[in-house]
Design an enzyme around this catalytic site. Structure first.
Site, short mmCIF file in Angstrom:
data_model
loop_
_atom_site.label_atom_id
_atom_site.label_comp_id
_atom_site.label_asym_id
_atom_site.label_seq_id
_atom_site.Cartn_x
_atom_site.Cartn_y
_atom_site.Cartn_z
N ASP A 94 0.83 -1.21 0.00
CA ASP A 94 0.00 0.00 0.00
C ASP A 94 0.86 1.25 0.00
O ASP A 94 2.05 1.23 0.31
CB ASP A 94 -0.94 0.01 1.21
CG ASP A 94 -0.20 -0.06 2.54
OD1 ASP A 94 0.80 -0.81 2.62
OD2 ASP A 94 -0.60 0.63 3.49
N GLU A 152 -0.50 -1.89 5.25
CA GLU A 152 0.43 -1.80 6.38
C GLU A 152 0.39 -0.42 7.01
O GLU A 152 0.50 -0.29 8.24
CB GLU A 152 1.86 -2.12 5.92
CG GLU A 152 2.88 -2.18 7.04
CD GLU A 152 3.37 -0.82 7.52
OE1 GLU A 152 3.57 -0.66 8.74
OE2 GLU A 152 3.52 0.09 6.68
#
Length: 408
Positions: A94, A152
Site C-alpha cells: 500500500d 500496512e
C-alpha cells in the site's frame, strides 16, 4: 527537469547471482509501474490485479482477494528433503496519502497518493523472488509462501490476512520480511535479534471544562490550563515511570482549544502517540496516562474522555532467524562489516503480528544514495531510493530460502 535514477551495473553487484542480476531491468520496470499507480490500504485493486496477472503468466499457484486485496503465492521446491520446511515471505503493497513532489518519469499519477515508504520496492522484490523461484525449483526444498499484504500503513492488513489463514494449510514454520531503508546507505543491511521496531499506540483526549469571559476566570474551569498541566505531566510517564534501560517515547502531536482572544475555552483536545520495545509496557503506559489525566482533571474540576488505541505490537525478531539473515547478508553485502547488527527504530510495522505467530526476522535493506539525491526520509513527498537494491533484496531472500529449507 525529469530524470530517472541510474541502475547499478553488474560489476557493482558481485555477489548477486547472474540469474537474479538478469532480473534487474524487470524489477525496476515493475517497481516504477507500481509507483505510478499507488493505492491506499485495502484499496489496492490495481496493484493486486497487476500482481495476479504476473503470477498467472508465470503459472504460479496463488489466491487473490484475501483480506480484500491481499494475495498469497505458493511455490514448491523439488530438491529432496526428508523433513521439508515451509517458509513465508511477506511484502506490503500500500501507499500513503501524500502528494508526490519528485519530477521523475515514473511519478505518481494518482493525485494525493504516493509510494513514499518503499512498498512498491517490496512488492517488486517479492515478484522477482516469485519468478526466480518458479524457474529454479530445483534449488530449494519445501514450500515458499509469498504474502502480498495490503494496508500496512493503516488500518493494518497483517492481522486480517493471518485470520484468513495465510499461515495455515500448510502451516508455516517461519517468516521473513524486509524494508528498503533510507536511514541506511546503499550497500548495508540492518538486522538484529530481539526488538527491531517499536509498538505503535495512539491516543485522543477531550477535556471538558467551563468556559467564560477572559476577564472573569474565577467563574470558569479553563480547559487550556488543564490541558497544559496534563501535557507537562505526561512527560514524566517515560522519564520517571519507565526503566531507563527500556526505550520508550510519548509524544503529544496535536493540541486544539479556544476560539477567541478574550474567551476562556470550555473544551480542549490533544492527541499523540506512544512507542516502546518492551511488550510488558503495553498495559502500564496506557494505565499511567489515564491516572495522570484523571488526577489533574479532578484537581481542576474538569472531566475528560480518553480514547487509547493499541495499533501494532513491537517487531521482535527470533534470534535464530536473525542470525541466519545476518550470515546470509554478510555473504551478499561487501564488505561484511556493512551488516549493521544493532539497528533499531521507534517506527512501527504490522509485520509484528506475523512474528507473534511464527518465528521470523524482519530486516532493513539500506537504499539511500546521497550522491544521486536519493536519500530523502520515508514519508517525505520527495522520497525515492536507489533501485539497484532491488536485486540485492531478491538475492538475500533466495539465499535465506535455500539455507532455511535445506535444514532437515
Amino acid at each position: 527537469m525529469i530524470s530517472s535514477p541510474p541502475v547499478f551495473s553488474d560489476q557493482q553487484l558481485p555477489n548477486v547471482r547472474p540469474a537474479i542480476q538478469a532480473l534487474q531491468p524487470s524489477l525496476v520496470q515493475w517497481r516504477r509501474r507500481l509507483h505510478q499507480y499507488p493505492e491506499l490500504g485495502f484499496k489496492e485493486a490495481l496493484t493486486s490485479e497487476f500482481i495476479g496477472q504476473q503470477l498467472t503468466t508465470w503459472e504460479i499457484e496463488h489466491q487473490t482477494g484475501i483480506a480484500q486485496t491481499g494475495i498469497l503465492a505458493t511455490i514448491r521446491g523439488t530438491l529432496p528433503n526428508r523433513a521439508p520446511k515451509i517458509l513465508a515471505i511477506r511484502a506490503d503493497m500500500d501507499a500513503l496519502p501524500i502528494q508526490e513532489e519528485n519530477q521523475v518519469v515514473y511519478r505518481s499519477r494518482h493525485d494525493g497518493v504516493m509510494h513514499a515508504c518503499g512498498h512498491d520496492g517490496h512488492t517488486a522484490i517479492a515478484l522477482g523472488l516469485a519468478y526466480y523461484l518458479s524457474c529454479h525449483r530445483d534449488t530449494f526444498s519445501g514450500t515458499v509462501k509469498i504474502i502480498f499484504q495490503p494496508a500496512e500503513e493503516g488500518p493494518g492488513g497483517a492481522k486480517p490476512m493471518i485470520e484468513a489463514g495465510v499461515l495455515k494449510n500448510p502451516d508455516v514454520d517461519a517468516i521473513l520480511g524486509l524494508h528498503v531503508w533510507n536511514n541506511l546507505p546503499l550497500g548495508t543491511v540492518g538486522v538484529r535479534s530481539g526488538p527491531l521496531m517499536a509498538a505503535v499506540e495512539l491516543f485522543e483526549c477531550h477535556i471538558q471544562g467551563k468556559g467564560g469571559h477572559g476577564a472573569m476566570p474565577h467563574q470558569t474551569t479553563d480547559a487550556i490550563v488543564v490541558t497544559a498541566a496534563i501535557i507537562n505531566a505526561l512527560q514524566s510517564v517515560v522519564s520517571r515511570n519507565v526503566n531507563p534501560l527500556d526505550a520508550a517515547v510519548l509524544t503529544v502531536g496535536q493540541c486544539h482549544a479556544g476560539s477567541a482572544k478574550n474567551v476562556i475555552a470550555d473544551t480542549a483536545f490533544f492527541s499523540g502517540t506512544v512507542r516502546y520495545f518492551n511488550p510488558e509496557l503495553k498495559t502500564f503506559l496506557a494505565q499511567r496516562m489515564r491516572e495522570i489525566i484523571q488526577g489533574i482533571c479532578h484537581s481542576y474540576g474538569a472531566s475528560f474522555d480518553l480514547n487509547y488505541h493499541h495499533l501494532y505490537p513491537p517487531v521482535i525478531n527470533d534470534a535464530t532467524m536473525a542470525q541466519m539473515v545476518q550470515a546470509v547478508a554478510t555473504r551478499v553485502i561487501e564488505p561484511p562489516a556493512n551488516v549493521v547488527p544493532h539497528c533499531q527504530t521507534m517506527g512501527g510495522e504490522d509485520m509484528s503480528y506475523f512474528l507473534q505467530e511464527v518465528p521470523g526476522c524482519y530486516f532493513f535493506l539500506g537504499s539511500a544514495n546521497r550522491d544521486l539525491h536519493l536519500d530523502y526520509p520515508h514519508h517525505h513527498p520527495r522520497f525515492d531510493f536507489d533501485e539497484s537494491v532491488l536485486s540485492v533484496g531478491v538475492e538475500i531472500f533466495a539465499r535465506c530460502i535455500e539455507r532455511f529449507c535445506a535444514k532437515a
